[in-house]
Scaffold this active site. Structure first.
Site, PDB file in Angstrom:
ATOM      1  N   GLN A   1      -4.160  -0.945   9.917  1.00  0.00           N
ATOM      2  CA  GLN A   1      -4.154  -2.318   9.281  1.00  0.00           C
ATOM      3  C   GLN A   1      -5.062  -3.454  10.180  1.00  0.00           C
ATOM      4  O   GLN A   1      -4.648  -3.337  11.299  1.00  0.00           O
ATOM      5  CB  GLN A   1      -2.833  -2.635   8.880  1.00  0.00           C
ATOM      6  CG  GLN A   1      -2.716  -4.144   8.115  1.00  0.00           C
ATOM      7  CD  GLN A   1      -3.283  -3.940   6.594  1.00  0.00           C
ATOM      8  OE1 GLN A   1      -3.735  -3.032   6.095  1.00  0.00           O
ATOM      9  NE2 GLN A   1      -4.036  -5.159   6.257  1.00  0.00           N
TER      10      GLN A   1
ATOM     11  N   LYS B   1       0.817  -1.230   0.262  1.00  0.00           N
ATOM     12  CA  LYS B   1       0.094  -0.032   0.140  1.00  0.00           C
ATOM     13  C   LYS B   1       0.906   1.124   0.010  1.00  0.00           C
ATOM     14  O   LYS B   1       0.744   2.019  -0.653  1.00  0.00           O
ATOM     15  CB  LYS B   1      -1.021  -0.033   1.357  1.00  0.00           C
ATOM     16  CG  LYS B   1      -1.969  -1.085   0.993  1.00  0.00           C
ATOM     17  CD  LYS B   1      -2.537  -0.944   2.612  1.00  0.00           C
ATOM     18  CE  LYS B   1      -3.842  -2.269   2.456  1.00  0.00           C
ATOM     19  NZ  LYS B   1      -4.569  -2.482   3.593  1.00  0.00           N
TER      20      LYS B   1
ATOM     21  N   ASP C   1     -10.464   3.572   4.517  1.00  0.00           N
ATOM     22  CA  ASP C   1     -10.721   2.226   4.159  1.00  0.00           C
ATOM     23  C   ASP C   1     -12.426   2.262   4.156  1.00  0.00           C
ATOM     24  O   ASP C   1     -12.865   0.868   3.742  1.00  0.00           O
ATOM     25  CB  ASP C   1     -10.379   1.536   5.416  1.00  0.00           C
ATOM     26  CG  ASP C   1      -8.983   0.831   5.152  1.00  0.00           C
ATOM     27  OD1 ASP C   1      -8.998   0.242   4.184  1.00  0.00           O
ATOM     28  OD2 ASP C   1      -8.421   0.597   6.254  1.00  0.00           O
TER      29      ASP C   1
HETATM   30  N1  GUN Z   1      -7.112  -6.176   6.373  1.00  0.00           N
HETATM   31  C1  GUN Z   1      -7.548  -6.984   5.578  1.00  0.00           C
HETATM   32  N2  GUN Z   1      -7.729  -6.399   4.585  1.00  0.00           N
HETATM   33  C2  GUN Z   1      -7.897  -4.950   4.813  1.00  0.00           C
HETATM   34  C3  GUN Z   1      -8.104  -3.833   4.270  1.00  0.00           C
HETATM   35  O1  GUN Z   1      -8.682  -3.674   3.157  1.00  0.00           O
HETATM   36  N3  GUN Z   1      -7.645  -2.600   5.154  1.00  0.00           N
HETATM   37  C4  GUN Z   1      -7.249  -2.758   6.247  1.00  0.00           C
HETATM   38  N4  GUN Z   1      -7.236  -1.698   7.053  1.00  0.00           N
HETATM   39  N5  GUN Z   1      -6.942  -3.924   6.803  1.00  0.00           N
HETATM   40  C5  GUN Z   1      -7.166  -5.079   6.278  1.00  0.00           C
END
Ligand code: GUN
Length: 287
Positions: free
Chosen positions: A97, A53, A120
């Site tokens: 996350q 990311k 998100d």
């Molecule tokens: N954990 C698994 N998928 C995601 C996501 O799309 N965003 C975040 N913040 N954590 C995750």
């Protein structure tokens, strides 16, 4: 002929467009768009996702503020960090996350993020706006899936979409976005009886169950579009929730794993961050 839906290529197009917007924003406001990334603990998979990311953000010119915290970080410390990031005008988006370590109350942490920085799309406000069909930030994975369907010219209206999985971050918002696009939507989960027979009704099958190769050819109607959200770690690398080899010959279009939904989730994070900054910028101009 089965079409392979190429998430990598489409994500690259999204990033190119985002890079232009990032540059324009910088020229107009003198501010670099910023994303705060919070990673607690040392889950190796989460570390990989976060690195990818951050790399996507760097590519488009978004500045990331990296907050790597030890696994024993307390709930109070995390809440304090979120409060600081909410108040920081250089931070346009906040990404925490998931999963957080067991002792953390994930719901409370997510709820603390200002909705306008919730890139998100996980907060109750973002999900509520999704339900209401109102302007707001949409969850990245479901949004990425909708973008792929749109880009590949796949008709949704009046089609039967079956979503396998009912998580708050994928299955539920996915079903809402498909519903908003006028699909007839069925959501399946671990209590669904005779999963293959329900899946066989799908014109569009979105699988987000977190179970490697759960879906094989017995679950597929000939000509269905199959979207695999699953990322499972096998001995030979990443495996989807769909048994690609068995399903692809029956499908009219299918996403691979890796290279399908994953890059689009990250591309939507970039896009949501740019949108959050543009909105914050225009609000500042109007006050
Ligand atoms: N954990 C698994 N998928 C995601 C996501 O799309 N965003 C975040 N913040 N954590 C995750």
């Amino acid at each position: 002929m089965t079409r392979i839906i190429d998430g990598n290529s489409l994500a690259a197009i999204v990033r190119e467009q985002a890079a232009i917007q990032v540059q324009e924003f910088e020229q107009q406001t003198g501010t670099t768009i910023g994303l705060a990334v919070v990673l607690v603990g040392d889950d190796p998979a989460s570390a990989v996702y976060v690195r990818m990311k951050e790399s996507d953000c760097a590519q488009v010119g978004i500045r990331t503020f990296d907050h790597r915290l030890p696994a024993d970080t307390s709930q109070a410390e995390l809440l304090d960090l979120i409060d600081c990031l909410n108040a920081d005008s250089a931070v346009h988006g906040i990404l925490v996350q998931l999963p957080l370590p067991d002792h953390c109350d994930e719901e409370e942490i997510i709820a603390r993020i200002l909705p306008e920085k919730d890139v998100d799309g996980f907060t109750a406000t973002s999900l509520g706006l999704t339900i209401r069909g109102q302007d707001g930030i949409r969850a990245c994975t479901p949004l990425g899936v909708m973008r792929m369907l749109d880009y590949y010219g796949i008709d949704i209206e009046g089609k039967h979409a079956v979503v396998v999985g009912r998580s708050t971050i994928v299955g539920k918002p996915q079903s809402l976005l498909l519903l908003a696009a006028n699909a007839t939507v069925t959501v399946c989960h671990s209590y669904t009886q005779d999963l293959p027979s329900v899946c066989r009704q799908a014109d569009i099958l979105v699988v987000a169950a977190g179970s490697a190769k759960l879906i094989d050819k017995s679950c597929i109607k000939c000509g269905a579009v199959v979207i695999d959200v699953g990322i499972n770690r096998g001995e030979d690398g990443l495996i989807g929730d769909v048994d690609f080899e068995s399903v692809a010959p029956l499908a009219s279009a299918i996403t691979p794993v890796p290279g399908g939904v994953g890059p689009m989730t990250r591309a939507m994070l970039v896009e949501n961050t740019v949108q959050a900054a543009l909105k914050a910028g225009s609000l500042r101009q109007n006050t």
